[in-house]
Design a protein around this motif. Structure first.
Motif, short mmCIF file in Angstrom:
data_model
loop_
_atom_site.label_atom_id
_atom_site.label_comp_id
_atom_site.label_asym_id
_atom_site.label_seq_id
_atom_site.Cartn_x
_atom_site.Cartn_y
_atom_site.Cartn_z
N ALA A 1 67.72 -71.93 34.57
CA ALA A 1 66.45 -72.03 35.21
C ALA A 1 65.84 -73.38 35.42
N ASN A 2 66.85 -74.45 35.07
CA ASN A 2 66.06 -75.51 35.49
C ASN A 2 66.01 -76.20 36.94
N ASP A 3 66.97 -75.52 37.54
CA ASP A 3 67.03 -75.54 38.93
C ASP A 3 65.88 -74.97 39.94
N PHE A 4 65.28 -73.93 39.18
CA PHE A 4 64.31 -73.07 39.68
C PHE A 4 63.08 -73.87 39.76
N ASN A 5 62.34 -74.16 40.91
CA ASN A 5 61.21 -75.18 41.10
C ASN A 5 59.94 -74.60 40.93
N SER A 6 59.81 -73.28 40.99
CA SER A 6 58.45 -72.28 41.07
C SER A 6 58.03 -72.17 39.65
N LYS A 7 56.97 -71.49 39.34
CA LYS A 7 56.48 -71.22 38.19
C LYS A 7 57.50 -70.30 37.30
N LYS A 8 57.84 -70.43 36.05
CA LYS A 8 58.73 -69.50 35.18
C LYS A 8 57.96 -69.30 33.92
N ALA A 9 58.45 -68.18 33.38
CA ALA A 9 57.87 -67.73 32.13
C ALA A 9 58.79 -67.05 31.30
N ILE A 10 58.88 -66.92 29.99
CA ILE A 10 59.55 -66.29 29.13
C ILE A 10 58.75 -65.13 28.40
N VAL A 11 59.24 -63.97 28.59
CA VAL A 11 58.39 -62.82 28.21
C VAL A 11 59.35 -61.91 27.46
N GLY A 12 58.90 -61.50 26.11
CA GLY A 12 59.77 -60.75 25.23
C GLY A 12 59.02 -60.39 23.99
N PHE A 13 59.72 -59.50 23.20
CA PHE A 13 59.26 -59.14 21.82
C PHE A 13 59.18 -60.34 20.98
N SER A 14 58.48 -60.48 20.00
CA SER A 14 58.25 -61.56 18.98
C SER A 14 59.71 -62.01 18.47
N ASN A 15 60.73 -61.10 18.14
CA ASN A 15 61.73 -61.78 17.78
C ASN A 15 62.85 -62.37 18.74
N ILE A 16 62.01 -62.44 19.99
CA ILE A 16 62.86 -63.21 21.11
C ILE A 16 61.91 -64.46 21.30
N THR A 17 60.59 -64.33 21.64
CA THR A 17 59.72 -65.28 21.85
C THR A 17 59.47 -66.34 20.70
N MET A 18 59.93 -66.06 19.47
CA MET A 18 59.38 -67.25 18.38
C MET A 18 60.44 -68.22 18.76
N GLY A 19 61.65 -67.78 18.84
CA GLY A 19 62.87 -68.86 19.02
C GLY A 19 62.66 -69.69 20.31
N ALA A 20 62.21 -69.05 21.29
CA ALA A 20 61.97 -69.64 22.55
C ALA A 20 61.01 -70.76 22.58
N GLN A 21 59.93 -70.41 21.97
CA GLN A 21 58.64 -71.13 21.97
C GLN A 21 59.04 -72.44 21.19
N ALA A 22 59.93 -72.29 20.06
CA ALA A 22 60.34 -73.37 19.30
C ALA A 22 61.14 -74.50 20.17
N ILE A 23 62.08 -73.80 20.83
CA ILE A 23 62.95 -74.76 21.87
C ILE A 23 62.15 -75.56 22.77
#
Length: 359
Positions: A90-112
């Protein structure tokens, strides 16, 4: 013996990686099925009936399965490597981006994202139904790329947004295998301990039942009764009474020509109170355990020898009122000596009987 394991993959491409990983472990007999969310939960419920020991899945599917089955469920964690792979894409994608998912997915994503100071918003959903409204709202706010699990990426695609699936790598799957082995060992150990305790209870043969805090019967064992001797209403009446921990209570319930004596104790396990009830029959027409005999004359006792005279002197000099033990074999005259003593003190027999015992 290998532990029978079901791996419910939420997306099809995950199956190939699971097949590769299962070759590198020897303790699990891994069966693989593909199913996301409710579809995966249905597969898991069927597997439980087939005797599987543990189920492995990921994200929202693992969360749903855990609510539906009574066997251990292992969630495949999203590792730092998984997130780095997605963020690199996703690094080369210049527009707005978001991570969406259940807590067992997003908790690790938020930490990173916090660790790497990456400007990507993270949104957590609790149910599948929240996904589409959230994606539509993000689209209105100008987001064009959505990263997440299967349900998120599908919702993004259906609403005209780009989506990147957060896929699990080999290290995450191998980690889930190891956690499944550890969890199975622990559960089996506890099952063995529970089985031993149940067998001990059966050997002790108590007529008993254990009530949970909502009145449900957690355990029951009947030896002297062909079926449970108390009605649901009687159990409810017992449960509604107040009981203190570490105290014993007794209740009598009438049951036809007999009465039920119920001994009740309260135990507390992990903050939940349980009533442990032991039941026994007490017949109304039961013969009394105390028999009263009337002595009308002094018993005949031959005591010409010096030994007999000494015994008689010692007996008649003993004070009344304390516990006494008459020891001897059958036919040696214990009852005769007892009657002699009773006549001597001229006490009422039923007052002395609690203190006297023939052996």
């Amino acid at each position: 013996m290998k532990m029978k394991t079901l791996f419910v993959a939420p997306y099809a491409t995950m199956k190939n990686l699971i097949e590769e990983c299962r070759k590198e472990q020897s303790e699990l007999d891994v069966h693989i099925e593909v199913g996301n969310l409710q579809e995966g939960a249905i597969v898991a419920k069927h597997a439980e009936k087939q005797g599987f020991d543990v189920i492995i899945s990921r994200g929202g599917t693992a969360k749903l399965i855990e609510e539906e089955v009574n066997i251990p469920v292992v969630d495949v964690h999203v590792s730092g490597y998984d997130m780095l792979r997605v963020l690199t894409l996703a690094n080369d994608f210049n527009s707005k981006k978001a991570i969406v998912g259940f807590s067992n997915i997003t908790m690790g994503a938020q930490a990173i994202t916090d660790l790497l100071d990456i400007s990507i918003e993270v949104f957590t959903i609790e149910t599948e139904e929240e996904t589409v409204p959230l994606i539509q709202q993000l689209k209105k706010e100008g987001y064009e790329l959505i990263m997440g699990d299967v349900v998120t990426v599908n919702a993004a695609s259906n609403n005209g947004l780009n989506g990147i699936l957060i896929q699990s790598g080999k290290e995450a799957i191998m980690d889930s295998f190891q956690r499944a082995v550890s969890l199975c060992r622990l559960v089996k150990k506890k099952s063995y301990e529970s089985a031993i305790q149940r067998e001990i209870l059966k050997l002790a043969q108590p007529d008993m039942l254990v009530l949970g805090e909502n009145g449900s019967i957690v355990y029951e064992n009947w030896t002297n009764f062909s079926k449970r001797p108390v009605s649901d209403q009687q159990l409810e009446d017992l449960r509604l009474q107040e009981y203190a921990l570490h105290k014993t209570y007794y209740r009598l319930l009438k049951n036809g020509e007999e009465q039920l004596k119920i001994t009740i104790n309260t135990i507390n396990i992990t903050g939940i109170d349980y009533l442990v009830c032991f039941l026994e029959s007490v017949y109304v027409n039961q013969q009394p355990s105390l028999e009263i005999h009337t002595i009308t004359q002094r018993p005949f006792l031959i005591h010409h020898s010096q030994a007999m005279k000494d015994c008689l002197t010692q007996l008649l000099s003993m004070p009344a009122g304390g516990p006494m033990l008459f020891w001897g074999k059958m036919g040696q005259g214990r009852a005769c000596w007892l009657n002699m003593f009773i006549m001597k003190v001229r006490e009422i027999i039923h007052c002395l009987l609690p203190y006297l015992q023939l052996i």
